[in-house]
Motif scaffolding. Structure first.
Motif, PDB file in Angstrom:
ATOM      1  N   ASN A  26       0.832  -1.209   0.000  1.00  0.00           N
ATOM      2  CA  ASN A  26       0.000   0.000   0.000  1.00  0.00           C
ATOM      3  C   ASN A  26       0.863   1.253   0.000  1.00  0.00           C
ATOM      4  OD1 ASN A  26      -2.392  -1.423   0.022  1.00  0.00           O
ATOM      5  ND2 ASN A  26      -2.464  -1.496   2.256  1.00  0.00           N
ATOM      6  N   PHE A  27       1.977   1.207   0.719  1.00  0.00           N
ATOM      7  CA  PHE A  27       2.886   2.346   0.768  1.00  0.00           C
ATOM      8  C   PHE A  27       3.461   2.632  -0.617  1.00  0.00           C
ATOM      9  CE2 PHE A  27       7.409   3.617   1.270  1.00  0.00           C
ATOM     10  CZ  PHE A  27       7.207   4.906   1.737  1.00  0.00           C
ATOM     11  N   ILE A  28       3.923   1.599  -1.308  1.00  0.00           N
ATOM     12  CA  ILE A  28       4.534   1.791  -2.626  1.00  0.00           C
ATOM     13  C   ILE A  28       3.466   2.142  -3.663  1.00  0.00           C
ATOM     14  CG2 ILE A  28       5.815   0.618  -4.452  1.00  0.00           C
ATOM     15  CD1 ILE A  28       7.237  -0.935  -2.205  1.00  0.00           C
ATOM     16  N   ALA A  29       2.295   1.541  -3.565  1.00  0.00           N
ATOM     17  CA  ALA A  29       1.218   1.848  -4.510  1.00  0.00           C
ATOM     18  C   ALA A  29       0.797   3.306  -4.399  1.00  0.00           C
ATOM     19  CB  ALA A  29       0.028   0.939  -4.262  1.00  0.00           C
ATOM     20  N   GLY A  30       0.867   3.872  -3.218  1.00  0.00           N
ATOM     21  CA  GLY A  30       0.524   5.277  -3.047  1.00  0.00           C
ATOM     22  C   GLY A  30       1.536   6.215  -3.666  1.00  0.00           C
ATOM     23  N   LEU A  31       2.719   5.725  -3.946  1.00  0.00           N
ATOM     24  CA  LEU A  31       3.768   6.564  -4.526  1.00  0.00           C
ATOM     25  C   LEU A  31       3.830   6.488  -6.051  1.00  0.00           C
ATOM     26  CD1 LEU A  31       6.633   5.808  -1.999  1.00  0.00           C
ATOM     27  CD2 LEU A  31       5.247   7.860  -2.130  1.00  0.00           C
ATOM     28  N   PHE A  32       2.965   5.697  -6.690  1.00  0.00           N
ATOM     29  CA  PHE A  32       3.047   5.538  -8.135  1.00  0.00           C
ATOM     30  C   PHE A  32       2.495   6.727  -8.907  1.00  0.00           C
ATOM     31  CE2 PHE A  32       3.794   0.942  -7.579  1.00  0.00           C
ATOM     32  CZ  PHE A  32       4.894   0.842  -8.395  1.00  0.00           C
ATOM     33  N   ASP A  33       2.015   7.765  -8.224  1.00  0.00           N
ATOM     34  CA  ASP A  33       1.606   8.969  -8.927  1.00  0.00           C
ATOM     35  C   ASP A  33       2.826   9.655  -9.521  1.00  0.00           C
ATOM     36  OD1 ASP A  33      -1.005   8.496  -8.230  1.00  0.00           O
ATOM     37  OD2 ASP A  33      -0.903   9.716  -6.417  1.00  0.00           O
TER      38      ASP A  33
END
Length: 117
Positions: A26-33
């Motif tokens: 979830n942490f890494i997925a939130g940074l894919f912007d």
């Protein structure tokens, strides 16, 4: 003390690995912007993961080398293992220093008895 430090580091590494396995997606997925931050996070997690393996190995080594000694208690004894009537600091005082302080105490008591009489 070193055993407890090793145990604490091992627990912290285990918590990190649990977070890595269960919550880091979830942490890494939130940074894919922004791709730069996602790449930086993946690189950072990869480096910290490799470092955590070394830290876990050193923590286990510290725990094995500094394993606390078990003391056998006599039957019917209610004292805790390693517990003594004297504080550790008092036990570490060299004998001649302890004897000298007792002599000073006796001199002071004798002086007060002389003054009181």
């Amino acid at each position: 003390m070193l055993f407890r430090r090793g145990r604490t580091m091992l627990v912290l590494v285990a918590v990190f690995w649990l977070w890595l396995l269960l919550g880091s997606a979830n942490f890494i997925a939130g940074l894919f912007d922004t791709p730069f931050y996602a790449m930086l996070a993946l690189y950072g997690l990869g480096v910290v993961t490799l470092i955590s393996l070394g830290v876990a190995g050193m923590a286990i080594f510290y725990m094995v080398v500094n394993k606390p000694a078990r003391t056998e208690l006599p039957a019917g004894s209610s004292a805790r293992p390693g517990f003594s009537e004297l504080a550790p600091v008092i036990r570490l005082v060299p004998r001649r220093v302890a004897d000298h302080s007792a002599a000073l105490t006796n001199k002071a008591a004798a002086k007060w008895r002389d003054l009181a009489s």
